[in-house]
Write a protein that holds these residues in place. Structure first.
Motif, PDB file in Angstrom:
ATOM      1  N   ILE A 167       0.840  -1.211   0.000  1.00 46.28           N
ATOM      2  CA  ILE A 167       0.000   0.000   0.000  1.00 46.28           C
ATOM      3  C   ILE A 167       0.871   1.255   0.000  1.00 46.28           C
ATOM      4  CG2 ILE A 167      -1.642   1.343   1.376  1.00 46.28           C
ATOM      5  CD1 ILE A 167      -2.873  -1.305   2.284  1.00 46.28           C
ATOM      6  N   MET A 168       1.947   1.225   0.768  1.00 46.17           N
ATOM      7  CA  MET A 168       2.822   2.398   0.847  1.00 46.17           C
ATOM      8  C   MET A 168       3.613   2.615  -0.438  1.00 46.17           C
ATOM      9  SD  MET A 168       4.252   2.465   4.770  1.00 46.17           S
ATOM     10  CE  MET A 168       4.742   0.732   4.822  1.00 46.17           C
ATOM     11  N   VAL A 169       4.036   1.539  -1.090  1.00 50.02           N
ATOM     12  CA  VAL A 169       4.860   1.673  -2.282  1.00 50.02           C
ATOM     13  C   VAL A 169       4.036   1.750  -3.562  1.00 50.02           C
ATOM     14  CG1 VAL A 169       5.205  -0.768  -2.911  1.00 50.02           C
ATOM     15  CG2 VAL A 169       7.084   0.867  -3.196  1.00 50.02           C
ATOM     16  N   TYR A 170       2.731   1.490  -3.452  1.00 50.96           N
ATOM     17  CA  TYR A 170       1.879   1.475  -4.643  1.00 50.96           C
ATOM     18  C   TYR A 170       1.904   2.789  -5.423  1.00 50.96           C
ATOM     19  CZ  TYR A 170      -2.195   1.269  -7.670  1.00 50.96           C
ATOM     20  OH  TYR A 170      -3.011   1.324  -8.762  1.00 50.96           O
ATOM     21  N   PRO A 171       1.815   3.971  -4.775  1.00 48.25           N
ATOM     22  CA  PRO A 171       1.862   5.223  -5.562  1.00 48.25           C
ATOM     23  C   PRO A 171       3.116   5.355  -6.422  1.00 48.25           C
ATOM     24  CG  PRO A 171       1.099   5.668  -3.338  1.00 48.25           C
ATOM     25  CD  PRO A 171       1.569   4.243  -3.349  1.00 48.25           C
ATOM     26  N   VAL A 172       4.250   4.891  -5.889  1.00 43.22           N
ATOM     27  CA  VAL A 172       5.496   4.952  -6.665  1.00 43.22           C
ATOM     28  C   VAL A 172       5.418   3.992  -7.849  1.00 43.22           C
ATOM     29  CG1 VAL A 172       7.990   4.605  -6.607  1.00 43.22           C
ATOM     30  CG2 VAL A 172       6.820   5.615  -4.639  1.00 43.22           C
ATOM     31  N   LEU A 173       4.904   2.787  -7.610  1.00 46.28           N
ATOM     32  CA  LEU A 173       4.748   1.821  -8.699  1.00 46.28           C
ATOM     33  C   LEU A 173       3.795   2.343  -9.765  1.00 46.28           C
ATOM     34  CD1 LEU A 173       4.497  -1.520  -6.651  1.00 46.28           C
ATOM     35  CD2 LEU A 173       6.504  -0.573  -7.817  1.00 46.28           C
ATOM     36  N   TRP A 174       2.730   3.016  -9.338  1.00 49.45           N
ATOM     37  CA  TRP A 174       1.766   3.561 -10.294  1.00 49.45           C
ATOM     38  C   TRP A 174       2.392   4.670 -11.121  1.00 49.45           C
ATOM     39  CZ3 TRP A 174      -0.847   8.022 -11.621  1.00 49.45           C
ATOM     40  CH2 TRP A 174      -2.015   7.846 -12.386  1.00 49.45           C
ATOM     41  N   MET A 175       3.250   5.484 -10.495  1.00 47.08           N
ATOM     42  CA  MET A 175       3.944   6.537 -11.233  1.00 47.08           C
ATOM     43  C   MET A 175       4.902   5.944 -12.259  1.00 47.08           C
ATOM     44  SD  MET A 175       6.634   9.403  -9.903  1.00 47.08           S
ATOM     45  CE  MET A 175       7.889   8.127  -9.764  1.00 47.08           C
ATOM     46  N   ILE A 176       5.662   4.925 -11.845  1.00 44.01           N
ATOM     47  CA  ILE A 176       6.583   4.270 -12.784  1.00 44.01           C
ATOM     48  C   ILE A 176       5.804   3.641 -13.934  1.00 44.01           C
ATOM     49  CG2 ILE A 176       8.278   2.414 -13.036  1.00 44.01           C
ATOM     50  CD1 ILE A 176       9.076   2.913 -10.116  1.00 44.01           C
ATOM     51  N   SER A 177       4.667   3.031 -13.605  1.00 47.72           N
ATOM     52  CA  SER A 177       3.812   2.464 -14.649  1.00 47.72           C
ATOM     53  C   SER A 177       3.290   3.549 -15.569  1.00 47.72           C
ATOM     54  CB  SER A 177       2.644   1.713 -14.006  1.00 47.72           C
ATOM     55  OG  SER A 177       1.699   1.315 -14.972  1.00 47.72           O
ATOM     56  N   GLY A 178       2.925   4.710 -14.993  1.00 44.53           N
ATOM     57  CA  GLY A 178       2.420   5.821 -15.803  1.00 44.53           C
ATOM     58  C   GLY A 178       3.448   6.375 -16.762  1.00 44.53           C
ATOM     59  N   SER A 179       4.738   6.188 -16.441  1.00 42.99           N
ATOM     60  CA  SER A 179       5.782   6.671 -17.346  1.00 42.99           C
ATOM     61  C   SER A 179       5.825   5.876 -18.642  1.00 42.99           C
ATOM     62  CB  SER A 179       7.149   6.593 -16.647  1.00 42.99           C
ATOM     63  OG  SER A 179       7.546   5.242 -16.453  1.00 42.99           O
ATOM     64  N   LEU A 180       5.115   4.751 -18.679  1.00 42.51           N
ATOM     65  CA  LEU A 180       5.084   3.903 -19.871  1.00 42.51           C
ATOM     66  C   LEU A 180       3.687   3.866 -20.496  1.00 42.51           C
ATOM     67  CD1 LEU A 180       7.223   0.978 -18.424  1.00 42.51           C
ATOM     68  CD2 LEU A 180       7.980   2.702 -20.070  1.00 42.51           C
ATOM     69  N   LYS A 181       2.837   4.845 -20.145  1.00 50.17           N
ATOM     70  CA  LYS A 181       1.483   4.923 -20.688  1.00 50.17           C
ATOM     71  C   LYS A 181       1.285   6.257 -21.393  1.00 50.17           C
ATOM     72  CE  LYS A 181      -0.542   2.202 -16.870  1.00 50.17           C
ATOM     73  NZ  LYS A 181      -1.522   2.249 -15.747  1.00 50.17           N
ATOM     74  N   ASN A 182       0.211   6.336 -22.194  1.00 50.86           N
ATOM     75  CA  ASN A 182      -0.155   7.630 -22.772  1.00 50.86           C
ATOM     76  C   ASN A 182      -1.200   8.294 -21.872  1.00 50.86           C
ATOM     77  OD1 ASN A 182      -2.628   6.384 -23.306  1.00 50.86           O
ATOM     78  ND2 ASN A 182      -2.098   5.942 -25.443  1.00 50.86           N
ATOM     79  N   ASN A 183      -1.601   9.502 -22.234  1.00 55.67           N
ATOM     80  CA  ASN A 183      -2.524  10.259 -21.385  1.00 55.67           C
ATOM     81  C   ASN A 183      -3.841   9.521 -21.148  1.00 55.67           C
ATOM     82  OD1 ASN A 183      -0.637  12.233 -21.160  1.00 55.67           O
ATOM     83  ND2 ASN A 183      -1.870  13.865 -22.057  1.00 55.67           N
ATOM     84  N   ALA A 184      -4.387   8.925 -22.202  1.00 49.39           N
ATOM     85  CA  ALA A 184      -5.674   8.235 -22.075  1.00 49.39           C
ATOM     86  C   ALA A 184      -5.585   7.077 -21.101  1.00 49.39           C
ATOM     87  CB  ALA A 184      -6.139   7.747 -23.441  1.00 49.39           C
ATOM     88  N   GLU A 185      -4.487   6.326 -21.148  1.00 50.59           N
ATOM     89  CA  GLU A 185      -4.320   5.178 -20.260  1.00 50.59           C
ATOM     90  C   GLU A 185      -4.094   5.622 -18.814  1.00 50.59           C
ATOM     91  OE1 GLU A 185      -2.251   2.332 -23.693  1.00 50.59           O
ATOM     92  OE2 GLU A 185      -1.034   3.458 -22.259  1.00 50.59           O
ATOM     93  N   ILE A 186      -3.482   6.792 -18.644  1.00 48.55           N
ATOM     94  CA  ILE A 186      -3.239   7.305 -17.290  1.00 48.55           C
ATOM     95  C   ILE A 186      -4.513   7.848 -16.665  1.00 48.55           C
ATOM     96  CG2 ILE A 186      -2.056   9.116 -15.980  1.00 48.55           C
ATOM     97  CD1 ILE A 186       0.287   8.835 -17.935  1.00 48.55           C
ATOM     98  N   LEU A 187      -5.314   8.553 -17.464  1.00 45.49           N
ATOM     99  CA  LEU A 187      -6.480   9.258 -16.947  1.00 45.49           C
ATOM    100  C   LEU A 187      -7.762   8.438 -16.945  1.00 45.49           C
ATOM    101  CD1 LEU A 187      -5.851  12.708 -18.678  1.00 45.49           C
ATOM    102  CD2 LEU A 187      -5.317  12.067 -16.332  1.00 45.49           C
TER     103      LEU A 187
END
Length: 282
Positions: free
Chosen positions: A24-44
């Motif tokens: 739970i604590m590290v999830y936001p960081v993992l989500w950010m790293i994952s977002g670095s490999l997505k486009n805007n539509a996939e992020i939002l």
């Protein structure tokens, strides 16, 4: 259920709960790293999935180009220069001041120490305007000097931390070194400083984190894009007047974590020892 089985079960439950809390604590960081490999539509789209449907490595290339003709290499260089000098200055100056308060006797020492402790009660925002006016009158705005200069005069938090660690170093070592012909400077350099290593490394880690993440200071004192730090550059990715490229912003945010991660990775074993001020180690 016997006692041994109950004990094993409790251990399993404990480790499962720790793993869940850690995720739970590290999830936001993992989500950010994952977002670095997505486009805007996939992020939002509101998905909590951390596995990108398509790995868009071009976000890193596009983000590294920066904006306004200034690449992210410049922003990283500026941050490394400011953070590196400020951290080194903090360590040296704070150690010297802590030594003088902890080991030396001179008129006004208690008063100076009291004034230093009182500065811990002042929020940084209270000092912002007076400091800006002072640096502006000295002709140092805009430049990186106001972001570095105060660190050559010591930081109260780290001075007090080092003093607490020095309290665990026997004074007999000072006396033995003095008998052997060491001056006060020699005692500090050859006796105190080597034993202060855990506290010094703790200062390096914490000060590096604080300075690398600093947003307010660069925002106030820097006005040219070529002098911006990473924290300011990341904010400029969010453009309210046009389409924000979240993929590139997350990509550069991910890269900005690398220096902080490396500092912690190499020095984390000293962190607890420095904070606990447990005294001498063999």
């Amino acid at each position: 259920m016997n006692l041994k089985t109950k004990k094993v079960l409790n251990q399993y439950i404990y480790h499962v709960l720790v793993l869940i809390a850690g995720f739970i604590m590290v999830y936001p960081v993992l989500w950010m790293i994952s977002g670095s490999l997505k486009n805007n539509a996939e992020i939002l789209n509101g998905s909590l999935n951390i596995i990108p449907p398509n790995w868009r490595w071009e976000n890193f290339a596009r983000g590294w180009k920066g904006f306004g003709g200034t690449s992210f290499r410049t922003f990283f260089t500026n941050s490394i220069i400011i953070t590196g000098i400020a951290t080194a200055a903090t360590v040296v100056s704070s150690a010297c001041i802590a030594y003088s308060f902890s080991r030396l006797k001179y008129p006004g020492r208690k008063l100076l120490f009291t004034l230093m402790i009182m500065t811990l009660l002042l929020p940084g925002q209270v000092l912002l305007i007076p400091q800006y006016v002072m640096y502006n009158r000295m002709g140092l705005v805009p430049s990186i000097i106001p972001l570095i200069l105060p660190h050559f005069l010591g930081q109260a938090f780290f001075i007090y931390q080092m003093m607490q660690f020095m309290a665990g170093i026997p004074r007999e070592l000072d006396e033995a070194a003095f008998v052997d012909g060491c001056s006060k400077y020699g005692i500090f350099s050859y006796v105190i400083l080597p034993l202060l290593k855990p506290a010094v490394i703790t200062t390096v880690i914490i000060q590096f984190y604080w300075k690398w993440d600093d947003f307010q200071g660069p925002l106030v004192y820097l006005s040219k894009p070529e002098s911006y730090t990473v924290s300011i550059a990341l904010k400029l990715f969010a453009d309210s007047s046009s389409r924000t490229d979240y993929g590139s912003m997350f990509a550069m945010s991910t890269l900005s974590l690398i220096p902080v991660f490396l500092i912690f990775l190499f020095f984390n074993r000293y962190l607890t020892e420095g904070i606990s001020t447990s005294g001498l180690k063999g």
